[in-house]
Design a protein around this motif. Structure first.
Motif, short mmCIF file in Angstrom:
data_model
loop_
_atom_site.label_atom_id
_atom_site.label_comp_id
_atom_site.label_asym_id
_atom_site.label_seq_id
_atom_site.Cartn_x
_atom_site.Cartn_y
_atom_site.Cartn_z
N TRP A 65 0.83 -1.20 0.00
CA TRP A 65 0.00 0.00 0.00
C TRP A 65 0.86 1.25 0.00
CZ3 TRP A 65 -4.78 0.54 -1.40
CH2 TRP A 65 -5.64 -0.55 -1.33
N ARG A 66 1.98 1.23 0.69
CA ARG A 66 2.87 2.39 0.71
C ARG A 66 3.46 2.61 -0.68
NH1 ARG A 66 5.30 1.35 5.27
NH2 ARG A 66 3.96 2.75 6.41
N LYS A 67 3.77 1.51 -1.37
CA LYS A 67 4.32 1.60 -2.73
C LYS A 67 3.31 2.25 -3.68
CE LYS A 67 6.23 -1.36 -6.34
NZ LYS A 67 6.54 -2.73 -6.72
N HIS A 68 2.02 2.00 -3.43
CA HIS A 68 0.97 2.59 -4.27
C HIS A 68 0.53 3.97 -3.79
CE1 HIS A 68 0.50 -0.83 -6.89
NE2 HIS A 68 0.47 -1.62 -5.84
N GLY A 69 1.16 4.45 -2.73
CA GLY A 69 0.91 5.82 -2.29
C GLY A 69 -0.20 6.00 -1.27
N ASP A 70 -0.72 4.94 -0.70
CA ASP A 70 -1.79 5.07 0.29
C ASP A 70 -1.20 4.82 1.69
OD1 ASP A 70 -4.09 5.15 1.76
OD2 ASP A 70 -5.23 3.84 0.40
N GLU A 71 -0.74 5.90 2.29
CA GLU A 71 -0.07 5.82 3.58
C GLU A 71 -1.02 5.40 4.71
OE1 GLU A 71 2.98 5.67 6.18
OE2 GLU A 71 3.18 6.01 4.02
N SER A 72 -2.29 5.82 4.64
CA SER A 72 -3.23 5.48 5.71
C SER A 72 -3.50 3.97 5.74
CB SER A 72 -4.53 6.26 5.56
OG SER A 72 -5.20 5.88 4.37
N MET A 73 -3.63 3.35 4.59
CA MET A 73 -3.82 1.89 4.56
C MET A 73 -2.55 1.18 5.03
SD MET A 73 -6.79 0.82 3.80
CE MET A 73 -6.60 -0.86 3.26
N ALA A 74 -1.40 1.70 4.65
CA ALA A 74 -0.13 1.11 5.09
C ALA A 74 -0.03 1.16 6.60
CB ALA A 74 1.04 1.83 4.44
N ARG A 75 -0.39 2.31 7.19
CA ARG A 75 -0.34 2.43 8.64
C ARG A 75 -1.32 1.48 9.33
NH1 ARG A 75 -1.77 7.83 9.46
NH2 ARG A 75 -1.23 8.36 7.36
N SER A 76 -2.49 1.27 8.71
CA SER A 76 -3.47 0.37 9.33
C SER A 76 -2.95 -1.07 9.36
CB SER A 76 -4.81 0.43 8.60
OG SER A 76 -4.75 -0.18 7.33
N PHE A 77 -2.25 -1.49 8.32
CA PHE A 77 -1.66 -2.83 8.33
C PHE A 77 -0.51 -2.93 9.33
CE2 PHE A 77 -3.88 -3.42 4.27
CZ PHE A 77 -4.39 -4.69 4.48
N GLU A 78 0.27 -1.87 9.47
CA GLU A 78 1.34 -1.88 10.45
C GLU A 78 0.79 -1.87 11.87
OE1 GLU A 78 3.86 1.32 9.15
OE2 GLU A 78 5.07 -0.07 7.94
N GLU A 79 -0.33 -1.19 12.08
CA GLU A 79 -0.98 -1.20 13.40
C GLU A 79 -1.49 -2.61 13.72
OE1 GLU A 79 -3.98 1.82 13.16
OE2 GLU A 79 -2.50 3.44 13.22
N ARG A 80 -2.05 -3.29 12.73
CA ARG A 80 -2.52 -4.66 12.94
C ARG A 80 -1.34 -5.58 13.25
NH1 ARG A 80 -5.11 -8.26 15.21
NH2 ARG A 80 -5.47 -10.15 14.06
N LYS A 81 -0.23 -5.38 12.57
CA LYS A 81 0.98 -6.17 12.85
C LYS A 81 1.44 -5.93 14.29
CE LYS A 81 5.16 -4.96 11.84
NZ LYS A 81 6.41 -4.56 11.26
N ALA A 82 1.45 -4.68 14.72
CA ALA A 82 1.85 -4.37 16.09
C ALA A 82 0.89 -4.98 17.10
CB ALA A 82 1.91 -2.85 16.28
N GLN A 83 -0.41 -5.01 16.77
CA GLN A 83 -1.41 -5.62 17.65
C GLN A 83 -1.17 -7.13 17.78
OE1 GLN A 83 -5.40 -5.18 16.22
NE2 GLN A 83 -6.31 -6.04 18.07
N ILE A 84 -0.85 -7.80 16.68
CA ILE A 84 -0.56 -9.24 16.71
C ILE A 84 0.66 -9.51 17.58
CG2 ILE A 84 0.21 -11.21 15.32
CD1 ILE A 84 -1.51 -10.04 13.03
N ILE A 85 1.70 -8.69 17.43
CA ILE A 85 2.92 -8.86 18.22
C ILE A 85 2.62 -8.66 19.70
CG2 ILE A 85 5.19 -7.86 18.71
CD1 ILE A 85 5.38 -7.31 15.66
N GLU A 86 1.83 -7.63 20.02
CA GLU A 86 1.48 -7.36 21.42
C GLU A 86 0.65 -8.49 22.02
OE1 GLU A 86 -0.96 -4.09 24.06
OE2 GLU A 86 -0.20 -3.51 22.10
N GLU A 87 -0.31 -9.00 21.25
CA GLU A 87 -1.13 -10.11 21.74
C GLU A 87 -0.28 -11.35 21.99
OE1 GLU A 87 -4.17 -10.61 18.81
OE2 GLU A 87 -5.26 -8.83 19.45
N GLU A 88 0.66 -11.61 21.11
CA GLU A 88 1.54 -12.76 21.27
C GLU A 88 2.42 -12.58 22.50
OE1 GLU A 88 3.00 -16.49 20.50
OE2 GLU A 88 1.32 -15.48 19.55
N TYR A 89 2.90 -11.37 22.72
CA TYR A 89 3.74 -11.08 23.88
C TYR A 89 2.94 -11.23 25.17
CZ TYR A 89 6.67 -8.52 27.15
OH TYR A 89 7.41 -8.16 28.25
N ASN A 90 1.71 -10.73 25.19
CA ASN A 90 0.87 -10.81 26.39
C ASN A 90 0.37 -12.22 26.65
OD1 ASN A 90 1.15 -8.09 26.91
ND2 ASN A 90 -0.72 -7.53 25.84
#
Length: 87
Positions: free
Chosen positions: A47-72
């Protein structure tokens, strides 16, 4: 032959097989989590390559959420399993 020996060998074999199965379950769980993290990062990059930064951030937020859930979700039983099986 001692009666103890007759019972010990099958018992040890069963315990070994149980340990191997539990290790397989743990490995499968970690592989699925690792794959979900990779997929979310790949989608963010696409998504970042196609110029949609908001969608890219939403996927990175989901990735961070998965990492946090796994850690917890990591418990003392997971720690003990990692120590015993050498993960």
């Amino acid at each position: 032959m001692n009666n103890k020996d007759v019972l010990n060998k099958p018992l040890l074999a069963c315990l070994f097989l149980l340990a191997m199965q539990l290790q397989g379950c743990a490995t499968s769980h970690y592989d699925a989590t690792e794959n979900a993290i990779k997929v979310n990062q790949d989608m963010a990059d696409a998504w970042r390559k196609h110029g949609d930064e908001s969608m890219a951030r939403s996927f990175e937020e989901r990735k961070a959420q998965i990492i946090e859930e796994e850690y917890n979700d990591y418990s003392s039983a997971d720690l003990l399993g990692d120590i015993i099986f050498g993960d």
